[in-house]
Design a protein around this motif. Structure first.
Motif, PDB file in Angstrom:
ATOM      1  N   LEU A  18       0.813  -1.221   0.000  1.00 17.83           N
ATOM      2  CA  LEU A  18       0.000   0.000   0.000  1.00 17.83           C
ATOM      3  C   LEU A  18       0.846   1.270   0.000  1.00 17.83           C
ATOM      4  O   LEU A  18       0.445   2.279  -0.580  1.00 17.83           O
ATOM      5  CB  LEU A  18      -0.924   0.020   1.229  1.00 17.83           C
ATOM      6  CG  LEU A  18      -1.981  -1.067   1.325  1.00 17.83           C
ATOM      7  CD1 LEU A  18      -2.716  -0.978   2.654  1.00 17.83           C
ATOM      8  CD2 LEU A  18      -2.977  -0.957   0.175  1.00 17.83           C
ATOM      9  N   VAL A  19       1.992   1.233   0.652  1.00 14.54           N
ATOM     10  CA  VAL A  19       2.762   2.465   0.837  1.00 14.54           C
ATOM     11  C   VAL A  19       4.130   2.432   0.165  1.00 14.54           C
ATOM     12  O   VAL A  19       4.648   3.480  -0.232  1.00 14.54           O
ATOM     13  CB  VAL A  19       2.935   2.770   2.343  1.00 14.54           C
ATOM     14  CG1 VAL A  19       1.600   3.016   2.987  1.00 14.54           C
ATOM     15  CG2 VAL A  19       3.676   1.644   3.071  1.00 14.54           C
ATOM     16  N   ASN A 171      -7.072   2.832  11.070  1.00 14.23           N
ATOM     17  CA  ASN A 171      -5.703   2.501  11.458  1.00 14.23           C
ATOM     18  C   ASN A 171      -4.850   3.770  11.503  1.00 14.23           C
ATOM     19  O   ASN A 171      -4.744   4.506  10.514  1.00 14.23           O
ATOM     20  CB  ASN A 171      -5.101   1.506  10.465  1.00 14.23           C
ATOM     21  CG  ASN A 171      -3.768   0.970  10.926  1.00 14.23           C
ATOM     22  OD1 ASN A 171      -2.744   1.594  10.709  1.00 14.23           O
ATOM     23  ND2 ASN A 171      -3.776  -0.181  11.579  1.00 14.23           N
ATOM     24  N   THR A 172      -4.247   4.017  12.639  1.00 18.88           N
ATOM     25  CA  THR A 172      -3.423   5.225  12.816  1.00 18.88           C
ATOM     26  C   THR A 172      -1.936   4.967  12.590  1.00 18.88           C
ATOM     27  O   THR A 172      -1.155   5.919  12.498  1.00 18.88           O
ATOM     28  CB  THR A 172      -3.631   5.793  14.230  1.00 18.88           C
ATOM     29  OG1 THR A 172      -3.309   4.775  15.198  1.00 18.88           O
ATOM     30  CG2 THR A 172      -5.069   6.253  14.419  1.00 18.88           C
ATOM     31  N   ASP A 173      -1.547   3.705  12.524  1.00 23.93           N
ATOM     32  CA  ASP A 173      -0.123   3.380  12.360  1.00 23.93           C
ATOM     33  C   ASP A 173       0.332   3.492  10.905  1.00 23.93           C
ATOM     34  O   ASP A 173       1.528   3.628  10.641  1.00 23.93           O
ATOM     35  CB  ASP A 173       0.159   1.963  12.864  1.00 23.93           C
ATOM     36  CG  ASP A 173      -0.179   1.806  14.345  1.00 23.93           C
ATOM     37  OD1 ASP A 173      -0.048   2.812  15.072  1.00 23.93           O
ATOM     38  OD2 ASP A 173      -0.582   0.700  14.753  1.00 23.93           O
ATOM     39  N   LEU A 176       0.184   7.428   5.680  1.00 25.12           N
ATOM     40  CA  LEU A 176      -0.422   7.729   4.396  1.00 25.12           C
ATOM     41  C   LEU A 176      -0.595   9.236   4.252  1.00 25.12           C
ATOM     42  O   LEU A 176      -0.746   9.955   5.248  1.00 25.12           O
ATOM     43  CB  LEU A 176      -1.791   7.050   4.268  1.00 25.12           C
ATOM     44  CG  LEU A 176      -1.821   5.521   4.229  1.00 25.12           C
ATOM     45  CD1 LEU A 176      -3.256   5.035   4.291  1.00 25.12           C
ATOM     46  CD2 LEU A 176      -1.132   5.006   2.979  1.00 25.12           C
ATOM     47  N   PRO A 177      -0.596   9.747   3.019  1.00 29.21           N
ATOM     48  CA  PRO A 177      -0.882  11.177   2.820  1.00 29.21           C
ATOM     49  C   PRO A 177      -2.318  11.499   3.226  1.00 29.21           C
ATOM     50  O   PRO A 177      -3.178  10.617   3.264  1.00 29.21           O
ATOM     51  CB  PRO A 177      -0.641  11.384   1.319  1.00 29.21           C
ATOM     52  CG  PRO A 177      -0.727  10.028   0.722  1.00 29.21           C
ATOM     53  CD  PRO A 177      -0.261   9.063   1.755  1.00 29.21           C
ATOM     54  N   ARG A 418      -2.648  -0.690  -4.872  1.00 31.31           N
ATOM     55  CA  ARG A 418      -2.042   0.337  -4.029  1.00 31.31           C
ATOM     56  C   ARG A 418      -3.081   1.026  -3.157  1.00 31.31           C
ATOM     57  O   ARG A 418      -2.744   1.659  -2.151  1.00 31.31           O
ATOM     58  CB  ARG A 418      -1.342   1.387  -4.902  1.00 31.31           C
ATOM     59  CG  ARG A 418      -0.112   0.893  -5.629  1.00 31.31           C
ATOM     60  CD  ARG A 418       1.018   0.551  -4.670  1.00 31.31           C
ATOM     61  NE  ARG A 418       1.444   1.719  -3.924  1.00 31.31           N
ATOM     62  CZ  ARG A 418       2.382   2.565  -4.327  1.00 31.31           C
ATOM     63  NH1 ARG A 418       2.982   2.374  -5.495  1.00 31.31           N
ATOM     64  NH2 ARG A 418       2.730   3.594  -3.567  1.00 31.31           N
ATOM     65  N   LEU A 419      -4.354   0.913  -3.537  1.00 30.04           N
ATOM     66  CA  LEU A 419      -5.432   1.548  -2.776  1.00 30.04           C
ATOM     67  C   LEU A 419      -5.956   0.651  -1.665  1.00 30.04           C
ATOM     68  O   LEU A 419      -6.243   1.119  -0.555  1.00 30.04           O
ATOM     69  CB  LEU A 419      -6.573   1.925  -3.722  1.00 30.04           C
ATOM     70  CG  LEU A 419      -7.788   2.618  -3.084  1.00 30.04           C
ATOM     71  CD1 LEU A 419      -7.397   3.995  -2.557  1.00 30.04           C
ATOM     72  CD2 LEU A 419      -8.924   2.742  -4.106  1.00 30.04           C
ATOM     73  N   VAL A 420      -6.061  -0.640  -1.943  1.00 31.75           N
ATOM     74  CA  VAL A 420      -6.613  -1.585  -0.970  1.00 31.75           C
ATOM     75  C   VAL A 420      -5.899  -2.925  -1.157  1.00 31.75           C
ATOM     76  O   VAL A 420      -5.548  -3.285  -2.285  1.00 31.75           O
ATOM     77  CB  VAL A 420      -8.143  -1.729  -1.165  1.00 31.75           C
ATOM     78  CG1 VAL A 420      -8.472  -2.381  -2.490  1.00 31.75           C
ATOM     79  CG2 VAL A 420      -8.791  -2.489  -0.007  1.00 31.75           C
ATOM     80  N   PRO A 421      -5.625  -3.672  -0.090  1.00 27.68           N
ATOM     81  CA  PRO A 421      -4.899  -4.948  -0.232  1.00 27.68           C
ATOM     82  C   PRO A 421      -5.618  -5.926  -1.147  1.00 27.68           C
ATOM     83  O   PRO A 421      -6.857  -5.976  -1.189  1.00 27.68           O
ATOM     84  CB  PRO A 421      -4.838  -5.478   1.205  1.00 27.68           C
ATOM     85  CG  PRO A 421      -4.967  -4.278   2.060  1.00 27.68           C
ATOM     86  CD  PRO A 421      -5.879  -3.342   1.323  1.00 27.68           C
ATOM     87  N   VAL A 422      -4.830  -6.695  -1.889  1.00 31.74           N
ATOM     88  CA  VAL A 422      -5.410  -7.659  -2.821  1.00 31.74           C
ATOM     89  C   VAL A 422      -6.014  -8.860  -2.092  1.00 31.74           C
ATOM     90  O   VAL A 422      -6.809  -9.603  -2.652  1.00 31.74           O
ATOM     91  CB  VAL A 422      -4.329  -8.111  -3.833  1.00 31.74           C
ATOM     92  CG1 VAL A 422      -3.322  -9.041  -3.170  1.00 31.74           C
ATOM     93  CG2 VAL A 422      -4.956  -8.759  -5.058  1.00 31.74           C
ATOM     94  N   ILE A 423      -5.641  -9.041  -0.835  1.00 33.76           N
ATOM     95  CA  ILE A 423      -6.268 -10.048   0.033  1.00 33.76           C
ATOM     96  C   ILE A 423      -7.229  -9.313   0.972  1.00 33.76           C
ATOM     97  O   ILE A 423      -6.832  -8.365   1.649  1.00 33.76           O
ATOM     98  CB  ILE A 423      -5.228 -10.828   0.856  1.00 33.76           C
ATOM     99  CG1 ILE A 423      -4.157 -11.431  -0.058  1.00 33.76           C
ATOM    100  CG2 ILE A 423      -5.909 -11.911   1.686  1.00 33.76           C
ATOM    101  CD1 ILE A 423      -4.666 -12.471  -1.012  1.00 33.76           C
TER     102      ILE A 423
END
Length: 445
Positions: A18-19, A171-173, A176-177, A418-423
């Motif tokens: 993602l990042v 999620n705060t950890d 992300l921009p 890149r926007l959301v996990p593929v799993i």
């Protein structure tokens, strides 16, 4: 199980895709953009100079573009059908592949219709299809079916993404921009993962899964009718609709296997996409290869046995000018997958993926043989014309736009990952929560 802690663990596990952006992935994305740029230049030339710079002529009015359209719409139908079926399964293995199938579905139904636009000589008159539709024309049915399918697939994909959007929002950890955080907040639509929200979302997605299966069957059947409702030799067949449906499934399962292999290898997801996924998909591909081979044999055998002059002329073209293409599409494209998938000792992940690759290439070539040789052998041939007007050869313009379509498909796939996990993280959490509930029913309360 502490659900919030488990969600944080999954976000941390999938955060690299993602990042982080590796040097290799950047090179790959730039390569895809370059291919698309060449395709856009080819489109500009075609738009300004007309179809004269393509291989399409008076006899062969359709070419590679329509074949790509059939292929991608078949992928979309296959993905929608498989995604809808997987929704009803409660087994944990489906959680690792469902999102791959859903992304393939939506991207195929977006990329596929673009190739139809490339077939139109006067794009400035495209709106006539909507202003003056003829309900007697299967093309009008196809437009309605495809638009409905696009809307349905978009909605279904978004519904399945909502729980993961909520996990990423909370999620705060994850570094992300701000625009990504705002985007997740908007797309999550205040989803809080409560019991009532989960049940409501499950009911809606269940209804949508049934609807998209029906819409996909209708869309691909109507596409088959565009061919079979004509009197053109080679197309006027009563089995075209089921043949198109099973061939779409055949290519779709093959592309899904290839995507599973690449994603598993590149993102190191061996923990989630395991050997049994490939074996199950291989069994499905094995059955579909038998069905595809049966329908293909039935179609050609009926033409040969009828002894109609037009059908015999078409078969002479296939066994003459297109002999090796015919062998590769209808023999190699069926027998090789059967060989690798039916023998247990050689049924490995690599061999299953290789069989899927051969199946996909064979299916595309089979669609080529359905379209081009048929148009080269009409009922009333045009007399005294140049050879290049009778026989079709795709130009670099058509191949550039074809590869640009494939590159756009892959690029959008990468951007979605890149926007959301593929799993699906929410599916994993829900499955683990279900296991704990079975062991201790009091946790349900």
């Amino acid at each position: 199980m502490d659900t919030n802690s488990r969600k944080r663990e999954l976000v941390k596990e999938f955060s690299p895709m993602l990042v982080k952006s590796s040097f290799l992935s950047n090179i790959w994305i730039l390569t895809l953009i370059a291919i698309i740029a060449v395709g856009l230049y080819a489109f500009y030339l075609q738009l300004t100079q007309g179809h004269e710079i393509t291989g399409m002529r008076d006899n062969v009015v359709w070419g590679v573009y329509i074949i790509n359209f059939i292929f991608f719409v078949g992928l979309s139908y296959s993905g929608a059908f498989i995604s809808g079926i997987l929704h009803f399964f409660k087994t944990p293995w489906k959680n690792s592949v469902t999102r791959i199938v859903e992304i393939i579905t939506i991207l195929s139904i977006i990329v596929g219709p673009i190739f139809i636009l490339l077939c139109i000589g006067r794009l400035d008159r495209l709106y006539y299809l909507f202003l003056y539709p003829r309900i007697q024309s299967p093309i009008t049915w196809d437009i309605i079916a495809i638009i409905t399918d696009i809307f349905g697939c978009f909605l279904y994909l978004y519904l399945t993404f909502i729980p993961d959007f909520a996990i990423l929002r909370d999620n705060t950890d994850l570094k992300l921009p701000n625009w990504r955080k705002k985007l997740y907040r908007v797309l999550a639509i205040n989803y809080q993962d409560t019991e009532s929200q989960r049940e409501r979302l499950h009911k809606i997605t269940s209804i949508m899964s049934k609807m998209i299966i029906a819409m996909a069957i209708v869309a691909y059947t109507v596409l088959a009718w565009i061919f079979s409702l004509t009197l053109q030799p080679g197309w006027n067949s009563t089995i075209f609709a089921p043949d198109f449906i099973f061939s779409g499934l055949y290519s779709g399962v093959g592309v899904i296997i290839i995507a599973m292999y690449i994603i598993r290898k590149y993102y190191k997801l061996e923990k989630y996409i395991i050997h049994s996924h490939f074996v199950m998909a291989g069994y499905v591909l094995l059955v579909l290869s038998l069905l595809f081979g049966y329908f293909t044999f039935s179609d050609y055998f009926a033409k040969w046995f009828s002894h109609k002059p037009a059908d015999i002329s078409l078969l002479n073209t296939l066994f003459g000018h297109y002999f090796w293409q015919f062998i590769l599409a209808n023999y190699i494209g069926v027998i090789v997958p059967l060989f690798f998938l039916s023998i247990k000792k050689i049924r490995t992940i690599k061999s299953i993926t290789f069989a899927a690759l051969i199946a996909v290439c064979g299916l595309w070539l089979n669609r080529y043989l359905v379209v081009v040789p048929t148009l080269e052998t009409p009922y009333i041939p045009i007399q005294d014309t140049r050879l290049e007007f009778v026989h079709y050869n795709a130009t670099w313009i058509e191949w550039s736009l074809s590869f640009a379509g494939i590159a756009a498909f892959i690029l959008f796939f990468l951007l979605i990952m890149r926007l959301v996990p593929v799993i699906s993280m929410s599916e994993i959490v829900q499955h683990e929560r279900g296991l704990e509930t079975k062991q201790d029913p009091s946790l349900k309360k």
